[in-house]
Design a protein around this motif. Sequence first.
Motif, PDB file in Angstrom:
ATOM      1  N   CYS A  13       7.082  10.172 -43.917  1.00 10.80           N
ATOM      2  CA  CYS A  13       6.959  11.079 -45.054  1.00 10.80           C
ATOM      3  C   CYS A  13       8.343  11.648 -45.339  1.00 10.80           C
ATOM      4  O   CYS A  13       9.017  12.094 -44.407  1.00 10.80           O
ATOM      5  N   CYS A  46       8.131  15.846 -44.519  1.00  9.56           N
ATOM      6  CA  CYS A  46       7.945  16.414 -43.178  1.00  9.56           C
ATOM      7  C   CYS A  46       8.326  15.431 -42.082  1.00  9.56           C
ATOM      8  O   CYS A  46       8.222  15.750 -40.896  1.00  9.56           O
ATOM      9  N   CYS A  52       3.160  12.072 -46.973  1.00  8.02           N
ATOM     10  CA  CYS A  52       1.864  12.086 -46.306  1.00  8.02           C
ATOM     11  C   CYS A  52       0.883  12.891 -47.160  1.00  8.02           C
ATOM     12  O   CYS A  52       1.286  13.672 -48.023  1.00  8.02           O
ATOM     13  N   CYS A  72       1.344  16.763 -47.225  1.00 13.08           N
ATOM     14  CA  CYS A  72       2.424  17.270 -48.078  1.00 13.08           C
ATOM     15  C   CYS A  72       2.036  17.200 -49.547  1.00 13.08           C
ATOM     16  O   CYS A  72       2.349  18.091 -50.320  1.00 13.08           O
TER      17      CYS A  72
END
Length: 177
Positions: A22, A25, A43, A46
């Motif tokens: 991702c 993050c 992801c 998020c």
Amino acid sequence: MTDQPTPVYCANHPQTETTLRCNRCEKPICAKCAVLTPTGYRCTDCVRSQQKIFDTTEWYDYITSFVVASFISLVGSRFIPMLGFFSIFLAPLAGVVIAEAVRFVVRRRRSKRLTQLTAFATVLGSLPVLLLTLIPMLALLTQGGFGLLLNVVWQVVYTVMATSTVLYRLGGIRVKT
Ligand SMILES: [Zn+2]
Ligand SMILES: [Zn+2]
């Protein structure tokens, strides 16, 4: 003795090896979990927290939107019995007026729920006149009330078209999850 990089597994699927991460993050995600956003792969967590930022509405926006949308829809639907076929021109116009009026009163704040509520209010606002058309029609149908039946058709056309226009105009950003 680990010269080779340790395999990375998806955060949601411990069995799936992956090289994707991702870009917000840094969590490893597999192809199934990755969501392609305009800024790259993210992801689902998020993406979801990003969507909350787009929800900028205040609680009273729901009340004002509901009142404004149902009122304009009601006013618009009053013209359907006079317009007949030409309702197909009035309906999208009503949808645009409703969407813009709602946008104005909520000062362009937005959320998916607000859009849905506005669409719901548009449907509700169009119902009283529809019901008023429907009730005498049911009584007259046995005596061949075809003209009234047509009025009901245009009334339904109005409801559907005005509502879908509202949904389209206020739709905004949709992110697949
Ligand atoms: Zn993430
Ligand atoms: Zn996965």
